[in-house]
Design a protein around this motif. Structure first.
Motif, short mmCIF file in Angstrom:
data_model
loop_
_atom_site.label_atom_id
_atom_site.label_comp_id
_atom_site.label_asym_id
_atom_site.label_seq_id
_atom_site.Cartn_x
_atom_site.Cartn_y
_atom_site.Cartn_z
N PRO A 233 -19.46 -4.02 86.85
CA PRO A 233 -20.26 -5.40 86.34
C PRO A 233 -20.60 -5.60 84.80
O PRO A 233 -20.55 -6.82 84.26
CB PRO A 233 -21.31 -5.16 87.30
N THR B 13 -17.47 -7.66 83.43
CA THR B 13 -17.70 -8.79 83.93
C THR B 13 -18.56 -9.79 82.93
O THR B 13 -18.28 -10.78 82.36
CB THR B 13 -17.92 -9.03 85.36
N GLN B 14 -19.64 -9.01 82.67
CA GLN B 14 -20.55 -9.61 81.84
C GLN B 14 -20.26 -9.79 80.34
O GLN B 14 -20.33 -10.82 79.79
CB GLN B 14 -22.08 -8.88 81.93
N CYS C 108 -17.71 -12.63 79.98
CA CYS C 108 -18.37 -14.07 80.24
C CYS C 108 -19.05 -14.30 78.97
O CYS C 108 -18.87 -15.40 78.46
CB CYS C 108 -19.18 -13.91 81.33
N ILE D 102 -20.55 -20.20 86.53
CA ILE D 102 -20.04 -18.77 86.64
C ILE D 102 -20.16 -17.78 85.50
O ILE D 102 -20.36 -16.76 85.57
CB ILE D 102 -18.46 -18.66 87.25
N ASN E 141 -23.49 -15.29 84.79
CA ASN E 141 -22.86 -13.91 84.49
C ASN E 141 -23.16 -13.31 83.33
O ASN E 141 -23.29 -12.02 82.87
CB ASN E 141 -21.40 -13.75 84.95
N ARG F 167 -26.35 -9.38 85.69
CA ARG F 167 -25.17 -9.03 86.31
C ARG F 167 -25.35 -9.20 87.91
O ARG F 167 -26.11 -8.79 88.60
CB ARG F 167 -25.05 -7.52 86.27
N TYR G 118 -23.29 -11.03 91.81
CA TYR G 118 -22.18 -11.27 92.52
C TYR G 118 -22.32 -12.70 93.24
O TYR G 118 -23.35 -13.04 93.93
CB TYR G 118 -21.99 -10.21 93.53
N PHE G 119 -21.41 -13.56 92.82
CA PHE G 119 -21.58 -14.86 93.44
C PHE G 119 -21.26 -14.91 94.98
O PHE G 119 -20.34 -14.35 95.40
CB PHE G 119 -20.79 -15.88 92.51
N THR H 290 -13.89 -9.49 90.99
CA THR H 290 -15.44 -9.37 90.65
C THR H 290 -16.45 -9.13 91.51
O THR H 290 -17.61 -9.33 91.21
CB THR H 290 -15.77 -10.36 89.55
N THR I 90 -17.05 -11.39 94.35
CA THR I 90 -17.44 -12.73 95.09
C THR I 90 -17.52 -12.56 96.63
O THR I 90 -16.48 -11.72 97.10
CB THR I 90 -16.65 -13.83 94.52
#
Length: 274
Positions: free
Chosen positions: A59, A62-63, A66, A100, A104, A108, A110-111, A130, A132
């Motif tokens: 995560p 991912t952050q 973004c 999104i 994010n 952190r 999860y969509f 990621t 979702t």
């Protein structure tokens, strides 16, 4: 007066300079996003056998991606309040695919997304990688989805829901649908969870349509992305974190949904008429 759903901002000619900006920023974002995805997939092969559903490392990738994507785009992010530290979920208003990245970037999560997104070229692949959670809108799937939510919540995942059920022109908040809130009232889960309402407010660049960042209805993703990449200047997005609401403070999903909607609206600018 026309319905906002069918009203679209007028398209402006991009011009040579705009296309150049779009190309440079687009290539940079693609390298960042898909480079980050490759790294995430490699690390996930280590995480999965060691940690199962838990994702202690990926995560953060991912952050970081973004945050980098928003920096490349030039969109300024302003935050008020703080992401909650207790177990639970997040609910927010939904104005654009940009949500999104913006949501994010500041926490952190999860969509939770409609199942159709899983099949979208490029985006679906990113969403699956990621973590979702995809939901089917058919009522017959409600119990299956509720069990899936419960499993992810009990694993410590902070799920982010868009209770409006659709994106908007960023100028309004639609009524929250309470269906997904039922997941917080299963097998005593409500006694362990808090729900944090979050308000997302976009401000368009100077001299641009106030709906500049909005993405709704049948608007094309590709042309919307190019418009943002080509823009000579960007606006900002304000993320307001409200005080978390204990799920067991309400008798059921409808009361919880109504309270979360009220808090999101409190920090949202006055909505246009029509």
């Amino acid at each position: 007066m026309s319905d906002w759903r069918s009203d679209r901002p007028a398209l402006r000619a991009i011009g040579a300079a705009g296309w150049a900006r779009a190309a440079v920023k687009g290539i940079a974002m693609a390298l960042l996003v898909y480079g980050g995805l490759i790294l995430l997939l490699i690390l996930r092969q280590i995480e999965r056998p060691l940690c199962g559903l838990a994702r202690p490392v990926t995560p953060f990738i991912t952050q970081g991606v973004c945050r980098g994507a928003l920096a490349i785009l030039g969109l300024r992010v302003v935050t008020e309040g703080r992401p909650m530290q207790v177990p639970g979920a997040v609910v927010a208003n939904h104005g654009s695919w940009l949500d999104i990245f913006t949501l994010n970037a500041v926490q952190r999560v999860y969509f939770v997304s409609k199942s159709e997104v899983a099949g979208w070229p490029g985006i679906g692949w990113l969403a699956r990688a990621t973590g979702t959670v995809f939901i089917n809108r058919r009522g017959s799937e409600a119990l299956v989805q509720q069990r899936l939510f419960e499993e992810r919540l009990r694993a410590g995942h902070r799920l982010l829901f868009f209770p409006e059920g659709t994106s908007t022109d960023t100028l309004r908040v639609l009524p929250f649908k309470s269906t997904l809130f039922a997941a917080f009232f299963t097998h005593g889960l409500e006694h362990a969870l808090h729900i944090q309402p979050v308000t997302v407010t976009y401000s368009a660049p100077e001299r641009e349509d106030p709906r500049f960042y909005g993405w709704w209805g049948d608007m094309d993703f590709g042309s919307h992305l190019v418009k943002l990449l080509a823009a000579p200047r960007q606006g900002r997005v304000r993320i307001t974190f409200h005080t978390p609401v204990p799920a067991d403070g309400f008798a059921g999903r409808k009361g919880l949904a109504a309270r979360c909607e009220a808090l999101v609206r409190e920090a949202f600018p006055p909505e246009p008429v029509g």
